[in-house]
Design a protein around this motif. Structure first.
Motif, PDB file in Angstrom:
ATOM      1  N   SER A   1       0.629  -1.099  -0.096  1.00 37.33           N
ATOM      2  CA  SER A   1       0.075  -0.081  -0.122  1.00 37.33           C
ATOM      3  C   SER A   1       0.890   0.994   0.008  1.00 37.33           C
ATOM      4  O   SER A   1       0.243   2.229  -0.196  1.00 37.33           O
ATOM      5  N   GLN A   2       2.037   1.341   0.366  1.00 37.93           N
ATOM      6  CA  GLN A   2       2.982   2.231   0.218  1.00 37.93           C
ATOM      7  C   GLN A   2       3.461   2.693  -1.057  1.00 37.93           C
ATOM      8  O   GLN A   2       3.752   3.545  -1.353  1.00 37.93           O
ATOM      9  N   THR A   3       3.625   1.671  -1.952  1.00 37.40           N
ATOM     10  CA  THR A   3       4.179   1.700  -3.342  1.00 37.40           C
ATOM     11  C   THR A   3       3.268   1.527  -4.360  1.00 37.40           C
ATOM     12  O   THR A   3       3.378   2.161  -5.547  1.00 37.40           O
ATOM     13  N   MET A   4       2.201   1.005  -4.233  1.00 37.28           N
ATOM     14  CA  MET A   4       1.247   0.879  -5.003  1.00 37.28           C
ATOM     15  C   MET A   4       0.410   1.820  -5.611  1.00 37.28           C
ATOM     16  O   MET A   4       0.257   2.922  -4.593  1.00 37.28           O
ATOM     17  N   ASN A   5       0.235   2.236  -6.883  1.00 44.35           N
ATOM     18  CA  ASN A   5      -0.231   3.604  -7.462  1.00 44.35           C
ATOM     19  C   ASN A   5      -1.726   3.455  -7.119  1.00 44.35           C
ATOM     20  O   ASN A   5      -2.540   2.295  -6.857  1.00 44.35           O
ATOM     21  N   LEU A   6      -2.574   4.769  -7.053  1.00 42.12           N
ATOM     22  CA  LEU A   6      -3.748   4.687  -6.614  1.00 42.12           C
ATOM     23  C   LEU A   6      -4.811   3.912  -7.546  1.00 42.12           C
ATOM     24  O   LEU A   6      -5.791   3.494  -7.250  1.00 42.12           O
ATOM     25  N   PRO A   7      -4.644   4.116  -8.989  1.00 44.50           N
ATOM     26  CA  PRO A   7      -5.660   3.487  -9.841  1.00 44.50           C
ATOM     27  C   PRO A   7      -5.746   1.965  -9.678  1.00 44.50           C
ATOM     28  O   PRO A   7      -6.749   1.359  -9.680  1.00 44.50           O
ATOM     29  N   ASP A   8      -4.518   1.314  -9.355  1.00 45.60           N
ATOM     30  CA  ASP A   8      -4.370  -0.234  -9.005  1.00 45.60           C
ATOM     31  C   ASP A   8      -5.046  -0.379  -7.770  1.00 45.60           C
ATOM     32  O   ASP A   8      -5.619  -1.634  -7.450  1.00 45.60           O
ATOM     33  N   MET A   9      -4.847   0.353  -6.499  1.00 46.67           N
ATOM     34  CA  MET A   9      -5.598  -0.044  -5.411  1.00 46.67           C
ATOM     35  C   MET A   9      -6.960   0.392  -5.502  1.00 46.67           C
ATOM     36  O   MET A   9      -7.832  -0.469  -4.939  1.00 46.67           O
ATOM     37  N   ALA A  10      -7.521   1.182  -6.371  1.00 46.30           N
ATOM     38  CA  ALA A  10      -8.931   1.264  -6.627  1.00 46.30           C
ATOM     39  C   ALA A  10      -9.501   0.090  -7.330  1.00 46.30           C
ATOM     40  O   ALA A  10     -10.649  -0.504  -6.954  1.00 46.30           O
ATOM     41  N   VAL A  11      -8.597  -0.742  -8.098  1.00 47.66           N
ATOM     42  CA  VAL A  11      -9.172  -1.880  -8.947  1.00 47.66           C
ATOM     43  C   VAL A  11      -9.404  -2.812  -7.865  1.00 47.66           C
ATOM     44  O   VAL A  11     -10.275  -3.716  -7.994  1.00 47.66           O
ATOM     45  N   LEU A  12      -8.272  -3.054  -6.691  1.00 47.07           N
ATOM     46  CA  LEU A  12      -8.530  -3.989  -6.027  1.00 47.07           C
ATOM     47  C   LEU A  12      -9.515  -3.945  -4.700  1.00 47.07           C
ATOM     48  O   LEU A  12     -10.378  -4.788  -4.624  1.00 47.07           O
ATOM     49  N   LEU A  13      -9.812  -2.606  -4.614  1.00 44.40           N
ATOM     50  CA  LEU A  13     -10.858  -2.209  -3.689  1.00 44.40           C
ATOM     51  C   LEU A  13     -12.382  -2.381  -4.282  1.00 44.40           C
ATOM     52  O   LEU A  13     -13.367  -2.810  -3.739  1.00 44.40           O
ATOM     53  N   GLU A  14     -12.375  -2.394  -5.570  1.00 41.40           N
ATOM     54  CA  GLU A  14     -13.847  -2.706  -6.345  1.00 41.40           C
ATOM     55  C   GLU A  14     -14.130  -3.916  -5.969  1.00 41.40           C
ATOM     56  O   GLU A  14     -15.257  -4.431  -6.094  1.00 41.40           O
ATOM     57  N   LYS A  15     -13.146  -5.014  -5.870  1.00 44.66           N
ATOM     58  CA  LYS A  15     -13.484  -6.437  -5.453  1.00 44.66           C
ATOM     59  C   LYS A  15     -14.069  -6.665  -4.228  1.00 44.66           C
ATOM     60  O   LYS A  15     -14.667  -7.938  -4.028  1.00 44.66           O
ATOM     61  N   ILE A  16     -14.267  -5.689  -3.425  1.00 45.52           N
ATOM     62  CA  ILE A  16     -14.770  -5.849  -2.179  1.00 45.52           C
ATOM     63  C   ILE A  16     -16.221  -6.382  -2.247  1.00 45.52           C
ATOM     64  O   ILE A  16     -16.792  -7.035  -1.630  1.00 45.52           O
ATOM     65  N   ARG A  17     -17.035  -5.706  -3.265  1.00 40.49           N
ATOM     66  CA  ARG A  17     -18.358  -5.808  -3.366  1.00 40.49           C
ATOM     67  C   ARG A  17     -18.832  -7.412  -3.841  1.00 40.49           C
ATOM     68  O   ARG A  17     -19.758  -7.883  -3.601  1.00 40.49           O
ATOM     69  N   THR A  18     -17.793  -7.877  -4.605  1.00 34.75           N
ATOM     70  CA  THR A  18     -18.242  -9.286  -5.031  1.00 34.75           C
ATOM     71  C   THR A  18     -17.983 -10.389  -4.319  1.00 34.75           C
ATOM     72  O   THR A  18     -17.380 -10.399  -3.257  1.00 34.75           O
TER      73      THR A  18
END
Length: 109
Positions: free
Chosen positions: A92-109
């Motif tokens: 989470s320190q180095t990952m870029n924000l768009p990639d983090m957002a893609v990961l977080l979208e998977k919470i709902r599924t």
């Protein structure tokens, strides 16, 4: 506080990429849902075992919160609120924000 306890007791573990999250749907008749103010709520937990320095933990946590704001989870329909406790790792320190957002979208599924 009651929302966090609800997530801990009633939530299910979800693996989102290399992160983990405990997720549940918003429970009716709790303080945040009584006044028809249903919204998604998130907590980000980064223990000392993951990042030793508190400044690193705070920086990583702020980055995850910013990624949450960029997802549709943050602007969810009132009928589908989600409560989640997110446990990111060192990435989470180095990952870029768009990639983090893609990961977080998977919470709902």
């Amino acid at each position: 506080r009651k929302e966090l306890e609800s997530v801990i007791q009633n939530g299910r573990w979800v693996s989102i990429g290399i992160w983990k999250a405990k997720v549940c749907k918003a429970i009716p008749n709790t303080p945040s849902t009584l006044n028809n103010t249903q919204s998604s709520k998130f907590a980000v937990v980064i223990p000392k075992k993951v990042l030793k320095l508190s400044t690193d933990r705070h920086h990583a946590r702020r980055r995850v919160y910013e990624a949450i704001r960029r997802t549709t989870l943050y602007t969810a329909n009132p009928g589908t609120p989600v409560w989640a406790i997110i446990y990111p790792d060192k990435s989470s320190q180095t990952m870029n924000l768009p990639d983090m957002a893609v990961l977080l979208e998977k919470i709902r599924t």
